[in-house]
Structures are given as C-alpha cells and as structure tokens.
Scaffold this active site. Structure first.
Site, short mmCIF file in Angstrom:
data_model
loop_
_atom_site.label_atom_id
_atom_site.label_comp_id
_atom_site.label_asym_id
_atom_site.label_seq_id
_atom_site.Cartn_x
_atom_site.Cartn_y
_atom_site.Cartn_z
N ASN A 1 0.84 -1.18 0.00
CA ASN A 1 0.00 0.00 0.00
C ASN A 1 0.88 1.24 0.00
OD1 ASN A 1 -2.46 -1.47 0.21
ND2 ASN A 1 -2.01 -1.82 2.37
N GLY B 1 -4.09 3.28 1.38
CA GLY B 1 -4.41 2.65 2.66
C GLY B 1 -3.19 2.28 3.49
N HIS C 1 6.75 2.83 6.60
CA HIS C 1 8.03 2.18 6.24
C HIS C 1 7.63 1.12 5.22
CE1 HIS C 1 12.17 0.51 7.25
NE2 HIS C 1 11.64 -0.45 6.51
N HIS D 1 6.60 -1.83 3.11
CA HIS D 1 6.41 -3.24 3.44
C HIS D 1 5.56 -3.90 2.37
CE1 HIS D 1 3.39 -0.75 5.46
NE2 HIS D 1 2.52 -1.73 5.27
N HIS E 1 3.09 -7.02 1.85
CA HIS E 1 2.31 -8.05 2.51
C HIS E 1 2.42 -9.33 1.68
CE1 HIS E 1 -0.18 -5.20 5.04
NE2 HIS E 1 0.22 -4.37 4.09
P1 5GP Z 1 -0.43 -1.10 5.87
O1 5GP Z 1 -1.87 -0.77 6.11
O2 5GP Z 1 0.49 0.03 6.28
O3 5GP Z 1 -0.18 -1.59 4.47
O4 5GP Z 1 -0.10 -2.34 6.77
C1 5GP Z 1 0.45 -2.25 8.04
C2 5GP Z 1 0.42 -3.63 8.66
O5 5GP Z 1 1.27 -3.63 9.78
C3 5GP Z 1 -0.96 -4.06 9.13
O6 5GP Z 1 -1.33 -5.27 8.47
C4 5GP Z 1 -0.78 -4.25 10.64
O7 5GP Z 1 -1.51 -5.33 11.17
C5 5GP Z 1 0.72 -4.46 10.76
N1 5GP Z 1 1.28 -4.04 12.03
C6 5GP Z 1 1.04 -2.87 12.70
N2 5GP Z 1 1.75 -2.82 13.84
C7 5GP Z 1 2.45 -3.98 13.91
C8 5GP Z 1 3.37 -4.50 14.88
O8 5GP Z 1 3.68 -3.89 15.90
N3 5GP Z 1 3.91 -5.73 14.60
C9 5GP Z 1 3.58 -6.43 13.48
N4 5GP Z 1 4.17 -7.63 13.31
N5 5GP Z 1 2.73 -5.97 12.55
C10 5GP Z 1 2.16 -4.75 12.77
#
Ligand code: 5GP
Length: 118
Positions: free
Chosen positions: A91, A97, A102, A104, A106
């Site tokens: 994302n 979203g 940082h 990442h 999925h």
């Molecule tokens: P985004 O919405 O930024 O693409 O996804 C962020 C992801 O990071 C989410 O799926 C959320 O569950 C995960 N996440 C948030 N905080 C933590 C954390 O402290 N540890 C881990 N392992 N995942 C996290």
C-alpha cells in the site's frame, strides 16, 4: 513525506519491539503480521529507511531493490506457498491505505485469498 524514525517497523528493526521473524538477511527482514488478515500473513521490509515503494524505487541501491524482490520469492517458499500460490501487495500513501510509513510488502498465503480488491 520524510521518513519517521519512530514508526513501528523502525522500532522492530532496532529490536525495541519484538516480532515473529520468518527471514532476515543484510538488507531485508520478514515477520508475521500482528493482525493477520489471512491464514498466513507476513510482511517483508527493507532494513533501509524508505517510506514507501516510490521512495524505495527512487532512492534505494540496485542491490537493495533486487534483494527485497528476491526475498519475497524466498519467503513464499519458506511459507510453503511455492506451488499453491499467494498474493503480495504494498500500500502506498493515503488513498492506498498505508498505515505504517516504512515500505512493506504483505504476503498472504495458506488459503484462497479471494477478491483482488474489496
Ligand atoms: P499497511 O496498512 O500500512 O499496508 O499495513 C500495516 C500492517 O502492519 C498491518 O497489516 C498491521 O496489522 C501491521 N502491524 C502494525 N503494527 C504492527 C506491529 O507492531 N507488529 C507487526 N508484526 N505488525 C504490525
């Protein structure tokens, strides 16, 4: 957007917050998502400070870019998804979203992932 050194993944990289590690090399860390959306939900991140994929593609070294891409395939094998299939996505920004600033990727696996976008 400038990089926020206090984002949650920066804290994981510094060892200030624990994670369930799947894989690590010089430039990449992969760990289980804390709130899995599918049976298997792993995050693959660069160790370098990149906000999102655009920042990464504009500023990372070729080695970092290759290693992150190869790590996604390597982790999919470690997760047993090689022949079964999986989904990877990243994302970017508000409309994309993105919650954690940082980069990442999925990886969703372990079951039929379903609709591409909901
Ligand atoms: P985004 O919405 O930024 O693409 O996804 C962020 C992801 O990071 C989410 O799926 C959320 O569950 C995960 N996440 C948030 N905080 C933590 C954390 O402290 N540890 C881990 N392992 N995942 C996290």
């Amino acid at each position: 957007m400038s990089y926020d050194k206090n984002n949650i993944f920066a804290k994981i990289l510094r060892g200030e917050i624990p994670c369930k590690k799947v894989y690590e090399n010089e430039n990449v860390l992969a760990f289980h998502d804390i709130n899995p959306q599918k049976k298997v939900h792993v995050l693959v991140i660069p160790k370098g400070e990149y906000v999102d994929l655009d920042d990464f593609n504009n500023n990372a070294t070729d080695k970092e870019i290759v290693e992150l891409n190869k790590a996604i395939t390597h982790v999919s094998i470690l997760l047993g998804a090689k022949n079964k299939g999986y989904r990877t996505l990243t994302n970017i920004g508000g409309d994309g979203g993105q919650e954690v600033p940082h980069l990442h990727f999925h990886i969703f696996a372990g079951e039929k992932i379903g609709k591409m976008v909901t």
